[in-house]
Scaffold this active site. Structure first.
Site, short mmCIF file in Angstrom:
data_model
loop_
_atom_site.label_atom_id
_atom_site.label_comp_id
_atom_site.label_asym_id
_atom_site.label_seq_id
_atom_site.Cartn_x
_atom_site.Cartn_y
_atom_site.Cartn_z
N ASP A 126 8.42 14.76 7.05
CA ASP A 126 9.65 15.68 6.36
C ASP A 126 9.99 13.99 5.33
O ASP A 126 10.92 13.63 4.46
CB ASP A 126 10.91 16.16 6.84
CG ASP A 126 10.92 17.27 7.05
OD1 ASP A 126 9.77 17.49 6.94
OD2 ASP A 126 12.09 18.19 8.08
N CYS A 145 11.86 9.99 14.64
CA CYS A 145 13.12 9.45 14.15
C CYS A 145 14.23 9.30 15.46
O CYS A 145 14.62 10.38 16.17
CB CYS A 145 13.26 9.51 13.18
SG CYS A 145 11.60 10.09 11.78
N GLU A 192 15.27 19.53 1.72
CA GLU A 192 16.17 18.32 2.70
C GLU A 192 16.68 17.61 1.00
O GLU A 192 16.05 17.09 0.28
CB GLU A 192 16.03 17.99 3.58
CG GLU A 192 15.37 18.56 4.58
CD GLU A 192 15.21 17.96 5.68
OE1 GLU A 192 15.79 18.97 6.98
OE2 GLU A 192 15.43 17.17 6.14
N SER A 246 18.44 16.29 5.57
CA SER A 246 18.37 16.61 7.22
C SER A 246 19.42 16.29 8.20
O SER A 246 20.51 16.19 7.57
CB SER A 246 17.74 14.69 6.54
OG SER A 246 17.37 14.33 7.82
N CYS A 253 7.51 17.21 15.29
CA CYS A 253 8.55 17.09 14.16
C CYS A 253 9.14 18.37 13.28
O CYS A 253 8.74 18.51 13.58
CB CYS A 253 8.29 16.28 13.09
SG CYS A 253 7.90 14.61 14.54
N ASP A 254 10.16 18.23 13.09
CA ASP A 254 11.06 18.80 12.49
C ASP A 254 10.71 20.42 12.58
O ASP A 254 10.77 21.50 13.48
CB ASP A 254 10.92 18.77 10.97
CG ASP A 254 11.53 17.29 10.55
OD1 ASP A 254 11.89 16.49 11.54
OD2 ASP A 254 13.17 16.79 9.78
N LYS A 255 9.79 21.12 11.52
CA LYS A 255 9.57 22.46 11.30
C LYS A 255 8.00 22.68 11.48
O LYS A 255 8.23 23.81 12.08
CB LYS A 255 8.96 23.07 10.37
CG LYS A 255 10.35 22.24 8.73
CD LYS A 255 11.63 22.35 9.22
CE LYS A 255 12.54 22.00 8.13
NZ LYS A 255 12.85 20.32 8.55
#
Length: 556
Positions: free
Chosen positions: A78, A192, A440, A466, A119-121
């Protein structure tokens, strides 16, 4: 075993021959087949170290008496996709990931899965697949990144690159300082460093019981992460042998626990998309009202960036998610986990070693949870804000609209210093359909913070934010502009009130005027093709998790 479909019987001779071609022997056919869905890629820092974790998982599967098969799953970073049209794919790839795992696991009749993610998705996409398939499985999140360091100051991606863009534009730092921050903020592998979406989802996955205790906060570079990966491989075999399927763990009560943890952590607003989507696949239901109800009774306890000052490595050393469970024990359902232990047993055994990082309820008496859902004539179906990342003086905000179609227009105005105090920046046509993909908005929100406008300018959008966003930034405004939601009717200079304590989002324009505007309104249709065009046609509203409505065949 499920895999007997491809292993047993005269008619399966061709399948057995092909399995032998992969290096198996006849004894292996008696063992559970465990798929390792790996999202390893050289494109994402949170995933570049997964080769060693794949090896550890495979060793664990074999030690447990199973056979492991690695197969690949795509991913998007992202942070790299942020601020340009590539971000349209970030949320949309969640559905691709779920579909890919469903296809491979079903076609090959796997007995169980280990989902290697970070990560994220990618994490919610994998959980959606496992819930949909309802086969045994366990999740290994690959761990957070260490903090950067420059002249003794700890650094993170969001605070020291995204927000530094605004500081550089304002002239507060030199180009030389900016160059050093770019090099030092992300020192190596891992997700992150703050409580952004990747780490939030890792924490909620552990809370739901779908990964081993301690997995979420165990650092990417640690030997502990390798040990957890190894044990997860062993556990996957046990789950397959005992036929402990995913929905045995992902119960309605487990989702309630995830909501409790989300509020206590001050997690990313993206959970308002992901938890409903995963629950739907598991046959449960989570609505935006569930977030509000939980937020009002569960306070924000964990002082992590961006709403606090600590990082995931601090949470790890403070005891990780088990230590937070210890704080929340009285608010949790005593659910079973993939470890074989119940949640309250994990909480009881946990050691909390730093009370500055994980506060007590007494310390934060009167506070609410991290997320609030706002309603009003501007968001009849809801809008989402990370209230724990909004300073108290900005939780009630009245200002005048500065209206932009798409993020790029707004970012140009911000960087040109054309946005002044008292502005409500409205970014529309960024919703699930209108974007498409619900981009985002970290670039504009971080730039505003970096330019010193964190409390004097608000931002609202039918897109999303985010987990690193802070300030009075309201996303997921629903219905979105593309379908004629009220956000499509806002005009330059309109007065808007954001009242987070009252859960209210109001446009101060009369209904008569709005009706006249509606008669003139025409949607701005995104010019996309391929997957994004299909996604835009099928995706549901943000208030429903932005899932693909076509995923469930209608019963006639």
């Amino acid at each position: 075993m499920r895999s007997d479909i491809i292993k047993v019987g005269l008619e399966r001779a061709p399948a057995r021959s092909l399995l032998f071609a992969t290096g198996l022997d006849k004894e292996d056919l008696k063992k559970p087949f465990i798929g390792v869905a790996s999202s390893y890629t050289e494109l994402i820092p949170g995933h570049v170290h997964m080769r060693r974790l794949e090896t550890a998982i495979g060793k664990g599967v074999h030690a447990g008496g199973g056979v492991s098969f690695i197969f690949g799953i795509p991913g998007i970073c992202d942070g790299i996709a942020m601020g340009h049209p590539g971000m349209r794919y970030s949320l949309a790839i969640r559905e691709v990931i779920a579909d890919a795992i469903e296809c491979v696991a079903s076609a090959h009749c796997l007995d169980g899965l280990v989902l290697l993610t970070n990560c994220d998705k990618i994490t919610p996409g994998m959980l959606m697949a496992l819930a949909r398939l309802d086969i045994p499985g366990i999740v290994v999140t690959a761990g957070p990144m260490l903090c950067g360091n420059l002249r003794g100051k700890r650094l993170s991606l969001v605070g020291d690159t995204f927000e530094a863009v605004g500081r550089r534009r304002k002239g507060d730092i030199s180009q030389e300082e900016m160059d050093r921050l770019e090099m030092e903020a992300c020192p190596g592998a891992g997700s992150c460093q703050g409580l952004y979406t990747a780490n939030t989802m890792a924490c909620l996955t552990e809370t739901m019981g779908m990964s081993l205790p301690g997995c979420a906060a165990a650092l990417a570079v640690s030997a502990e992460k390798d040990r957890i990966a190894y044990k997860s491989g062993q556990v996957a075999v046990r789950l397959a042998k005992d036929d402990v399927t995913s929905r045995t763990i992902m119960t309605p009560e487990a989702f309630e626990n995830a909501l409790v943890m989300d509020m206590a952590l001050g997690g990313s607003t993206n959970t308002c998309l992901h938890l409903p989507a995963i629950a739907r696949e598991a046959g449960s239901e989570i609505t935006l009202d569930h977030f509000n109800e939980t937020s009002k009774r569960i306070p924000h306890l964990v002082d992590l960036v961006p709403s606090g000052k600590y990082f995931l490595e601090d949470l790890y050393y403070a005891g990780g998610i088990p230590a937070v469970l210890k704080r929340l024990a009285g608010d949790l359902n005593d659910c079973m986990t993939v470890s074989g232990k119940r949640i309250l047993e994990i909480a009881e055994e946990a050691e909390l070693t730093d009370e500055k990082v994980i506060k007590s309820k007494k310390e934060v008496a009167g506070q609410e949870g991290g997320i609030a859902v706002l309603y009003g004539n501007l968001a009849p179906e809801g809008a989402v804000v990370k209230q724990s990342a909004v300073l108290p003086e900005a939780r009630y905000f009245k200002g005048h609209a500065r209206v932009f179609t798409r993020e790029e227009q707004a970012m140009k105005a911000i960087m040109n210093r054309d946005i002044g105090p008292g502005s409500v920046v409205v970014i529309r046509y960024e919703g699930p359909q209108g974007g498409p993909g619900m981009r985002e908005m970290l670039s504009p929100t971080a730039a505003l913070v970096g330019m010193g406008l964190e409390t004097s300018v608000a931002l609202l959008t039918d897109g999303r934010f985010s987990g690193g966003t802070r300030g009075p930034c309201v996303g997921h405004v629903c219905p979105e502009a593309m379908v004629g939601g009220p956000i499509a009717l806002v005009e330059e200079g309109d007065e808007i009130t954001i009242d987070i304590p009252a859960r209210s989002l109001e446009l101060h324009v009369s209904e008569d005027v709005l009706q006249k505007r509606r008669k003139r309104w025409k949607p701005i249709v995104p010019q996309v093709n391929g997957y994004l065009a299909r996604y835009a046609r099928l995706v549901s509203a943000a208030s429903k998790g932005a899932v693909l409505d076509a995923n469930h065949y209608p019963v006639v």
